[in-house]
Design a protein around this motif. Structure first.
Motif, PDB file in Angstrom:
ATOM      1  N   ASN A 126       0.839  -1.189   0.000  1.00  0.00           N
ATOM      2  CA  ASN A 126       0.000   0.000   0.000  1.00  0.00           C
ATOM      3  C   ASN A 126       0.879   1.246   0.000  1.00  0.00           C
ATOM      4  OD1 ASN A 126      -2.173  -1.798   0.478  1.00  0.00           O
ATOM      5  ND2 ASN A 126      -1.894  -1.603   2.670  1.00  0.00           N
ATOM      6  N   ALA A 127       0.342   2.339  -0.510  1.00  0.00           N
ATOM      7  CA  ALA A 127       1.033   3.630  -0.468  1.00  0.00           C
ATOM      8  C   ALA A 127      -0.007   4.719  -0.289  1.00  0.00           C
ATOM      9  CB  ALA A 127       1.838   3.857  -1.742  1.00  0.00           C
ATOM     10  N   GLY A 128       0.416   5.838   0.307  1.00  0.00           N
ATOM     11  CA  GLY A 128      -0.554   6.895   0.537  1.00  0.00           C
ATOM     12  C   GLY A 128       0.062   8.262   0.698  1.00  0.00           C
ATOM     13  N   PHE A 129      -0.793   9.266   0.543  1.00  0.00           N
ATOM     14  CA  PHE A 129      -0.440  10.674   0.665  1.00  0.00           C
ATOM     15  C   PHE A 129      -1.492  11.325   1.546  1.00  0.00           C
ATOM     16  CE2 PHE A 129      -1.313  14.978  -0.930  1.00  0.00           C
ATOM     17  CZ  PHE A 129      -0.070  15.563  -0.731  1.00  0.00           C
ATOM     18  N   SER A 130      -1.078  12.228   2.417  1.00  0.00           N
ATOM     19  CA  SER A 130      -2.022  12.864   3.333  1.00  0.00           C
ATOM     20  C   SER A 130      -1.786  14.363   3.409  1.00  0.00           C
ATOM     21  CB  SER A 130      -1.878  12.252   4.727  1.00  0.00           C
ATOM     22  OG  SER A 130      -2.758  12.860   5.633  1.00  0.00           O
ATOM     23  N   PHE A 131      -2.878  15.121   3.482  1.00  0.00           N
ATOM     24  CA  PHE A 131      -2.845  16.570   3.686  1.00  0.00           C
ATOM     25  C   PHE A 131      -3.689  16.875   4.913  1.00  0.00           C
ATOM     26  CE2 PHE A 131      -5.140  20.616   3.117  1.00  0.00           C
ATOM     27  CZ  PHE A 131      -4.060  21.477   3.161  1.00  0.00           C
ATOM     28  N   ASN A 132      -3.115  17.564   5.894  1.00  0.00           N
ATOM     29  CA  ASN A 132      -3.816  17.881   7.141  1.00  0.00           C
ATOM     30  C   ASN A 132      -3.772  19.379   7.386  1.00  0.00           C
ATOM     31  OD1 ASN A 132      -4.125  15.067   7.971  1.00  0.00           O
ATOM     32  ND2 ASN A 132      -1.926  15.114   8.201  1.00  0.00           N
ATOM     33  N   SER A 133      -4.934  19.983   7.541  1.00  0.00           N
ATOM     34  CA  SER A 133      -5.015  21.392   7.917  1.00  0.00           C
ATOM     35  C   SER A 133      -6.095  21.523   8.986  1.00  0.00           C
ATOM     36  CB  SER A 133      -5.353  22.259   6.702  1.00  0.00           C
ATOM     37  OG  SER A 133      -6.691  22.060   6.297  1.00  0.00           O
ATOM     38  N   HIS A 143      -4.378   0.652  -2.325  1.00  0.00           N
ATOM     39  CA  HIS A 143      -4.430  -0.565  -1.513  1.00  0.00           C
ATOM     40  C   HIS A 143      -4.462  -1.791  -2.411  1.00  0.00           C
ATOM     41  CE1 HIS A 143      -5.370   1.570   2.243  1.00  0.00           C
ATOM     42  NE2 HIS A 143      -6.052   2.388   1.471  1.00  0.00           N
ATOM     43  N   ASP A 144      -4.432  -2.959  -1.774  1.00  0.00           N
ATOM     44  CA  ASP A 144      -4.589  -4.241  -2.470  1.00  0.00           C
ATOM     45  C   ASP A 144      -3.604  -4.396  -3.625  1.00  0.00           C
ATOM     46  OD1 ASP A 144      -6.761  -4.693  -0.745  1.00  0.00           O
ATOM     47  OD2 ASP A 144      -8.146  -3.733  -2.146  1.00  0.00           O
ATOM     48  N   MET A 145      -2.326  -4.230  -3.318  1.00  0.00           N
ATOM     49  CA  MET A 145      -1.271  -4.346  -4.334  1.00  0.00           C
ATOM     50  C   MET A 145      -1.486  -3.333  -5.458  1.00  0.00           C
ATOM     51  SD  MET A 145       0.457  -6.803  -2.933  1.00  0.00           S
ATOM     52  CE  MET A 145       1.443  -7.809  -3.979  1.00  0.00           C
ATOM     53  N   PHE A 146      -1.876  -2.125  -5.086  1.00  0.00           N
ATOM     54  CA  PHE A 146      -2.108  -0.984  -5.978  1.00  0.00           C
ATOM     55  C   PHE A 146      -3.299  -1.199  -6.915  1.00  0.00           C
ATOM     56  CE2 PHE A 146       2.670   0.123  -5.674  1.00  0.00           C
ATOM     57  CZ  PHE A 146       2.464   0.673  -4.424  1.00  0.00           C
ATOM     58  N   ASP A 147      -4.268  -2.029  -6.507  1.00  0.00           N
ATOM     59  CA  ASP A 147      -5.453  -2.273  -7.313  1.00  0.00           C
ATOM     60  C   ASP A 147      -6.631  -1.400  -6.905  1.00  0.00           C
ATOM     61  OD1 ASP A 147      -6.998  -3.695  -9.301  1.00  0.00           O
ATOM     62  OD2 ASP A 147      -8.040  -4.609  -7.605  1.00  0.00           O
ATOM     63  N   THR A 148      -6.635  -0.882  -5.673  1.00  0.00           N
ATOM     64  CA  THR A 148      -7.749  -0.083  -5.173  1.00  0.00           C
ATOM     65  C   THR A 148      -7.261   1.317  -4.833  1.00  0.00           C
ATOM     66  OG1 THR A 148      -8.753  -2.067  -4.235  1.00  0.00           O
ATOM     67  CG2 THR A 148      -9.584   0.042  -3.441  1.00  0.00           C
ATOM     68  N   LEU A 149      -7.913   2.306  -5.377  1.00  0.00           N
ATOM     69  CA  LEU A 149      -7.602   3.710  -5.109  1.00  0.00           C
ATOM     70  C   LEU A 149      -8.668   4.255  -4.175  1.00  0.00           C
ATOM     71  CD1 LEU A 149      -5.882   6.226  -5.882  1.00  0.00           C
ATOM     72  CD2 LEU A 149      -7.543   6.623  -7.712  1.00  0.00           C
ATOM     73  N   LYS A 150      -8.222   4.883  -3.071  1.00  0.00           N
ATOM     74  CA  LYS A 150      -9.148   5.395  -2.072  1.00  0.00           C
ATOM     75  C   LYS A 150      -8.832   6.857  -1.782  1.00  0.00           C
ATOM     76  CE  LYS A 150     -10.140   2.094   1.168  1.00  0.00           C
ATOM     77  NZ  LYS A 150     -10.096   1.487   2.503  1.00  0.00           N
ATOM     78  N   ALA A 151      -9.848   7.708  -1.815  1.00  0.00           N
ATOM     79  CA  ALA A 151      -9.706   9.115  -1.452  1.00  0.00           C
ATOM     80  C   ALA A 151     -10.646   9.391  -0.291  1.00  0.00           C
ATOM     81  CB  ALA A 151     -10.040  10.014  -2.630  1.00  0.00           C
ATOM     82  N   THR A 152     -10.139  10.015   0.756  1.00  0.00           N
ATOM     83  CA  THR A 152     -10.975  10.344   1.910  1.00  0.00           C
ATOM     84  C   THR A 152     -10.820  11.820   2.253  1.00  0.00           C
ATOM     85  OG1 THR A 152      -9.270   9.862   3.566  1.00  0.00           O
ATOM     86  CG2 THR A 152     -10.711   8.046   2.928  1.00  0.00           C
ATOM     87  N   CYS A 153     -11.860  12.377   2.841  1.00  0.00           N
ATOM     88  CA  CYS A 153     -11.777  13.732   3.388  1.00  0.00           C
ATOM     89  C   CYS A 153     -12.594  13.795   4.671  1.00  0.00           C
ATOM     90  CB  CYS A 153     -12.225  14.774   2.368  1.00  0.00           C
ATOM     91  SG  CYS A 153     -13.948  14.687   1.930  1.00  0.00           S
TER      92      CYS A 153
END
Length: 196
Positions: A126-133, A143-153
């Motif tokens: 898995n890999a990810g990027f985060s922005f916090n303000s 996720h899932d060996m780069f098969d699933t892309l997830k965006a959260t806010c």
């Protein structure tokens, strides 16, 4: 230890807590007695073994157990973990995982990898990027060996009543399917939080 970016599993955590935390989820491996299915969660965390290090022991009986060592400083958060995970045949498989996060409290980038020891294969990547303000917490993860892309806010509307809204968009690249989850929380009393 709280001045840095945290650990990899903190990416998108506030949105995940609103959308998925505190709901009843049965572990896939559990004890069954007459009409009851149950499991037991135990955990222990020791902060500051030496400066920057903390240790976590977590056990979900009968599903899994792990020992984790975390290192946190101003710009890096790293974890190393060894554990046992229950399989469908009723046995346990040893797993080693490692994750890292680099950045600041505002921007961070990280990855997580797990190795299944019996098969000598990578079981998680898995890999990810985060922005916090102060206004918005957003993340983008693979996720899932780069098969699933997830965006959260996540946006906290009122800190006094813990009122917050969160959203998650999840897209499977191999299946070409997209799902959206939206949720909110509000504290009616200091000890009661309603989610929906």
């Amino acid at each position: 230890m709280s001045g840095g970016p945290g650990i990899y599993f903190d990416i998108g955590k506030k949105a995940k807590d609103v959308l998925h935390n505190d709901y009843a989820h049965q572990s896939p491996i559990h004890f069954h007695y007459q009409f009851m299915d149950w499991n037991l969660d135990l955990s222990c965390k020791v902060d500051e073994i030496v400066p920057g290090f903390r240790s976590i022991f977590k056990c979900t009986i009968p599903d899994s157990g792990k020992v984790e060592l975390q290192y946190l400083n101003k710009f890096i958060g790293m974890t190393g973990c060894i554990g046992l995970v229950g399989n469908t045949e009723g046995g346990y498989d040893p797993v080693v995982s490692c994750s890292g996060l680099i950045g600041t409290r505002i921007l961070s980038l990280g990855a997580n990898v797990a190795l299944d020891i019996p098969t000598r294969s990578i079981s998680k990547l898995n890999a990810g990027f985060s922005f916090n303000s102060a206004f918005l917490v957003a993340s983008l993860t693979l996720h899932d060996m780069f098969d699933t892309l997830k965006a959260t806010c996540y946006h906290e509307v009122n800190p006094l009543t813990k009122t917050a809204i969160a959203a998650e968009v999840k897209h499977s690249l191999s299946l070409n399917e997209t799902g959206v989850t939206i949720g909110a929380q509000h504290a009616f009393f200091s000890t009661n939080i309603g989610k929906g």
